[in-house]
Design a protein around this motif. Structure first.
Motif, mmCIF file in Angstrom:
data_model
loop_
_atom_site.group_PDB
_atom_site.id
_atom_site.type_symbol
_atom_site.label_atom_id
_atom_site.label_comp_id
_atom_site.label_asym_id
_atom_site.label_seq_id
_atom_site.Cartn_x
_atom_site.Cartn_y
_atom_site.Cartn_z
ATOM 1 N N VAL A 1 64.196 -0.123 33.539
ATOM 2 C CA VAL A 1 64.397 0.950 34.509
ATOM 3 C C VAL A 1 64.240 2.320 33.877
ATOM 4 O O VAL A 1 64.237 2.465 32.656
ATOM 5 N N GLU A 2 64.135 3.310 34.759
ATOM 6 C CA GLU A 2 64.193 4.716 34.399
ATOM 7 C C GLU A 2 65.493 5.257 34.960
ATOM 8 O O GLU A 2 65.985 4.778 35.987
ATOM 9 N N VAL A 3 66.043 6.272 34.290
ATOM 10 C CA VAL A 3 67.332 6.829 34.666
ATOM 11 C C VAL A 3 67.177 8.327 34.874
ATOM 12 O O VAL A 3 66.526 9.009 34.082
ATOM 13 N N ASP B 1 69.087 17.644 33.682
ATOM 14 C CA ASP B 1 67.962 18.359 34.287
ATOM 15 C C ASP B 1 67.300 17.616 35.456
ATOM 16 O O ASP B 1 66.360 18.119 36.053
ATOM 17 N N GLY B 2 67.759 16.415 35.779
ATOM 18 C CA GLY B 2 67.237 15.684 36.921
ATOM 19 C C GLY B 2 65.922 14.955 36.677
ATOM 20 O O GLY B 2 65.402 14.313 37.582
ATOM 21 N N ARG B 3 65.369 15.036 35.481
ATOM 22 C CA ARG B 3 64.128 14.325 35.168
ATOM 23 C C ARG B 3 64.422 12.853 34.922
ATOM 24 O O ARG B 3 65.527 12.480 34.566
ATOM 25 N N TRP B 4 63.381 12.022 35.071
ATOM 26 C CA TRP B 4 63.523 10.584 34.854
ATOM 27 C C TRP B 4 63.224 10.251 33.400
ATOM 28 O O TRP B 4 62.221 10.714 32.847
ATOM 29 N N ALA B 5 64.098 9.458 32.782
ATOM 30 C CA ALA B 5 63.936 9.033 31.389
ATOM 31 C C ALA B 5 63.686 7.531 31.358
ATOM 32 O O ALA B 5 64.337 6.762 32.060
ATOM 33 N N LEU C 1 67.017 0.567 25.345
ATOM 34 C CA LEU C 1 66.128 -0.375 24.674
ATOM 35 C C LEU C 1 65.888 -0.026 23.212
ATOM 36 O O LEU C 1 65.684 -0.920 22.392
ATOM 37 N N SER C 2 65.927 1.250 22.855
ATOM 38 C CA SER C 2 65.599 1.654 21.491
ATOM 39 C C SER C 2 66.552 1.084 20.452
ATOM 40 O O SER C 2 66.140 0.755 19.344
ATOM 41 N N ASP C 3 67.833 0.960 20.799
ATOM 42 C CA ASP C 3 68.799 0.448 19.826
ATOM 43 C C ASP C 3 69.715 -0.648 20.375
ATOM 44 O O ASP C 3 70.592 -1.134 19.681
ATOM 45 N N GLY C 4 69.519 -1.025 21.647
ATOM 46 C CA GLY C 4 70.308 -2.105 22.236
ATOM 47 C C GLY C 4 71.722 -1.727 22.625
ATOM 48 O O GLY C 4 72.505 -2.597 23.005
ATOM 49 N N MET C 5 72.058 -0.448 22.575
ATOM 50 C CA MET C 5 73.422 -0.016 22.892
ATOM 51 C C MET C 5 73.630 0.113 24.395
ATOM 52 O O MET C 5 72.779 0.631 25.109
ATOM 53 N N ARG D 1 65.924 3.708 38.831
ATOM 54 C CA ARG D 1 64.774 3.144 39.536
ATOM 55 C C ARG D 1 64.001 2.238 38.596
ATOM 56 O O ARG D 1 64.072 2.382 37.375
ATOM 57 N N ARG D 2 63.263 1.313 39.175
ATOM 58 C CA ARG D 2 62.423 0.403 38.399
ATOM 59 C C ARG D 2 61.442 1.230 37.569
ATOM 60 O O ARG D 2 60.902 2.222 38.047
ATOM 61 N N GLU D 3 61.240 0.816 36.315
ATOM 62 C CA GLU D 3 60.315 1.541 35.451
ATOM 63 C C GLU D 3 58.927 1.539 36.073
ATOM 64 O O GLU D 3 58.431 0.505 36.501
#
Length: 80
Positions: A25-27, A32-36, A54-58, A70-72
């Motif tokens: 997903v994206e968050v 700032d309201g942007r999707w990450a 996903l980068s570190d599993g935390m 939202r779905r990536e």
């Protein structure tokens, strides 16, 4: 048809019914309201989505509201 069936069918993509654990997903960034990108769903609770980075599993410490997940989306432009 159950009473809530029409509500589920009208909900936008990325709501609780469509995002199972393991879904990438994206968050929406709370600053700032942007999707990450770079997160996956761990589960869904009444407080919102529990997510893992996903980068570190935390696991992220706070749940995210359904509207902020939202779905990536795949990038379709050649320069991405």
């Amino acid at each position: 048809m159950e009473p809530d069936d029409h509500v589920r069918s009208e909900q936008p993509e990325g709501t609780a019914e469509s995002l199972a654990p393991g879904t990438r997903v994206e968050v929406r960034n709370r600053l700032d309201g942007r999707w990450a990108r770079g997160f996956e769903v761990i589960g869904h609770t009444p407080g919102g989505y529990r997510l893992r980075r996903l980068s570190d599993g935390m696991e992220l410490p706070l749940p995210f509201a359904d509207a902020d997940v939202r779905r990536e989306r795949r990038r379709s432009m050649w320069w991405y």
